[in-house]
Design a protein around this motif. Structure first.
Motif, mmCIF file in Angstrom:
data_model
loop_
_atom_site.group_PDB
_atom_site.id
_atom_site.type_symbol
_atom_site.label_atom_id
_atom_site.label_comp_id
_atom_site.label_asym_id
_atom_site.label_seq_id
_atom_site.Cartn_x
_atom_site.Cartn_y
_atom_site.Cartn_z
ATOM 1 N N ILE A 168 0.832 -1.208 0.000
ATOM 2 C CA ILE A 168 0.000 0.000 0.000
ATOM 3 C C ILE A 168 0.863 1.253 0.000
ATOM 4 C CG2 ILE A 168 -1.635 1.307 1.429
ATOM 5 C CD1 ILE A 168 -2.807 -1.455 2.263
ATOM 6 N N GLN A 169 2.005 1.197 0.653
ATOM 7 C CA GLN A 169 2.862 2.367 0.763
ATOM 8 C C GLN A 169 3.797 2.540 -0.432
ATOM 9 O OE1 GLN A 169 4.536 1.242 4.502
ATOM 10 N NE2 GLN A 169 2.734 1.900 5.648
ATOM 11 N N MET A 170 3.837 1.569 -1.340
ATOM 12 C CA MET A 170 4.782 1.610 -2.457
ATOM 13 C C MET A 170 4.322 2.408 -3.662
ATOM 14 S SD MET A 170 6.399 -2.130 -2.714
ATOM 15 C CE MET A 170 7.406 -2.757 -1.414
ATOM 16 N N ASN A 171 3.032 2.491 -3.864
ATOM 17 C CA ASN A 171 2.537 3.120 -5.085
ATOM 18 C C ASN A 171 1.384 4.054 -4.738
ATOM 19 O OD1 ASN A 171 1.352 3.685 -7.623
ATOM 20 N ND2 ASN A 171 2.230 1.820 -8.461
ATOM 21 N N VAL A 206 -2.100 4.409 -6.993
ATOM 22 C CA VAL A 206 -3.128 3.378 -6.909
ATOM 23 C C VAL A 206 -3.852 3.521 -5.583
ATOM 24 C CG1 VAL A 206 -3.519 0.888 -6.849
ATOM 25 C CG2 VAL A 206 -1.687 1.815 -8.241
ATOM 26 N N GLN A 207 -5.140 3.273 -5.617
ATOM 27 C CA GLN A 207 -5.902 3.269 -4.379
ATOM 28 C C GLN A 207 -5.999 1.818 -3.912
ATOM 29 O OE1 GLN A 207 -9.968 4.562 -4.746
ATOM 30 N NE2 GLN A 207 -10.073 5.085 -2.587
ATOM 31 N N PHE A 208 -5.467 1.529 -2.742
ATOM 32 C CA PHE A 208 -5.543 0.187 -2.170
ATOM 33 C C PHE A 208 -6.656 0.170 -1.134
ATOM 34 C CE2 PHE A 208 -1.195 0.242 -3.759
ATOM 35 C CZ PHE A 208 -1.075 -1.021 -4.310
ATOM 36 N N GLU A 231 8.388 -2.452 14.532
ATOM 37 C CA GLU A 231 7.853 -1.303 13.787
ATOM 38 C C GLU A 231 6.796 -1.714 12.771
ATOM 39 O OE1 GLU A 231 10.895 1.232 12.214
ATOM 40 O OE2 GLU A 231 12.104 1.048 14.027
ATOM 41 N N GLN A 232 6.599 -3.039 12.607
ATOM 42 C CA GLN A 232 5.603 -3.574 11.674
ATOM 43 C C GLN A 232 5.865 -3.108 10.240
ATOM 44 O OE1 GLN A 232 2.359 -5.443 12.834
ATOM 45 N NE2 GLN A 232 4.093 -5.961 14.122
ATOM 46 N N VAL A 233 7.132 -3.180 9.807
ATOM 47 C CA VAL A 233 7.500 -2.749 8.461
ATOM 48 C C VAL A 233 8.437 -3.754 7.799
ATOM 49 C CG1 VAL A 233 7.226 -0.276 8.930
ATOM 50 C CG2 VAL A 233 9.466 -1.353 9.250
ATOM 51 N N LEU A 234 8.386 -3.790 6.495
ATOM 52 C CA LEU A 234 9.329 -4.558 5.702
ATOM 53 C C LEU A 234 10.635 -3.786 5.693
ATOM 54 C CD1 LEU A 234 9.985 -6.834 3.660
ATOM 55 C CD2 LEU A 234 9.034 -5.345 1.878
ATOM 56 N N SER A 235 11.717 -4.446 6.076
ATOM 57 C CA SER A 235 12.994 -3.743 6.167
ATOM 58 C C SER A 235 14.013 -4.197 5.114
ATOM 59 C CB SER A 235 13.595 -3.928 7.568
ATOM 60 O OG SER A 235 13.705 -5.303 7.882
ATOM 61 N N ASP A 236 13.739 -5.273 4.410
ATOM 62 C CA ASP A 236 14.675 -5.810 3.428
ATOM 63 C C ASP A 236 14.506 -5.104 2.075
ATOM 64 O OD1 ASP A 236 16.624 -8.024 2.681
ATOM 65 O OD2 ASP A 236 15.009 -8.365 1.221
ATOM 66 N N LEU A 274 8.695 -6.592 -4.579
ATOM 67 C CA LEU A 274 7.290 -6.220 -4.398
ATOM 68 C C LEU A 274 6.896 -5.059 -5.308
ATOM 69 C CD1 LEU A 274 6.941 -6.495 -0.529
ATOM 70 C CD2 LEU A 274 5.709 -7.859 -2.214
ATOM 71 N N GLN A 275 7.749 -4.061 -5.387
ATOM 72 C CA GLN A 275 7.491 -2.898 -6.246
ATOM 73 C C GLN A 275 7.323 -3.335 -7.698
ATOM 74 O OE1 GLN A 275 7.319 0.499 -5.237
ATOM 75 N NE2 GLN A 275 6.567 0.795 -7.307
#
Length: 180
Positions: free
Chosen positions: A26-29, A32-34, A156-161, A168-169
């Motif tokens: 959701i935070q990558m693009n 787009v409406q997610f 932090e509930q985030v993808l860090s890699d 994913l992008q």
């Protein structure tokens, strides 16, 4: 009008790795409406419940599926298969067969697991179920995230890699190109 993509997470766990992965999509693009499509309130599928019309939770779920241009399912693998809650949601969304909200719906599949094989078996089963439902599954694209517990920051509930973020992008961009 912006493209709207529904996100279904196949895990109900509060600190689900797959929910964290889905949130990162959701935070990558921003073009787009997610929209989250939740499955936790759905009753167990039972044709007897359909006799007097679908339960309210099912009506809301089906409506959410109908309102989006495509769906990305982000799901773990349980015992080499589809999580029961996800299969239950798909069973509800397959009804009635000829006018199912999943009929011809573009669907992308992503899965994350702490194990070494990713979610290959669950995704094979999901493809089989979705194709039977006449959904349009994103062809030739597979995104299996193995060792996910080493790729996220759970506090932090985030993808860090960064490498996984790039995968994913790319997946989201290719999915959007495919549905448009």
């Amino acid at each position: 009008m912006a493209t709207t993509i529904g996100i279904i997470c196949g895990s109900l766990r509060e600190q689900s790795y797959n929910r964290i992965i889905a949130q990162s999509l959701i935070q990558m693009n921003k073009s787009v409406q997610f929209r989250w499509i939740e499955i936790k309130e759905l009753p167990f599928f039972n044709e007897d419940l359909e006799v007097n019309g679908d339960p309210d939770a099912v009506l809301l779920f089906k409506s959410a599926v109908e309102e989006v241009d495509g769906i990305i399912i982000v799901s773990p693998e349980y015992n080499s298969g589809i999580p029961g809650v996800l299969k239950n949601a798909l069973d509800w969304s397959s009804r009635p067969p000829k006018t199912s909200p999943m009929n011809k719906k573009p669907i992308g599949l992503i899965g994350a697991t702490p194990g070494g094989f990713g979610t290959a078996f669950a995704q094979m089963q999901l493809r089989q179920v979705l194709e039977t439902m006449q959904a349009q599954v994103f062809p030739f694209q597979k995104l299996f995230i193995s060792q996910v517990h080493q790729k996220i920051n759970l506090q932090e509930q985030v993808l860090s890699d960064e490498k996984t973020k790039k995968y994913l992008q790319s997946y989201v961009e290719e999915f959007l190109d495919w549905i448009q």
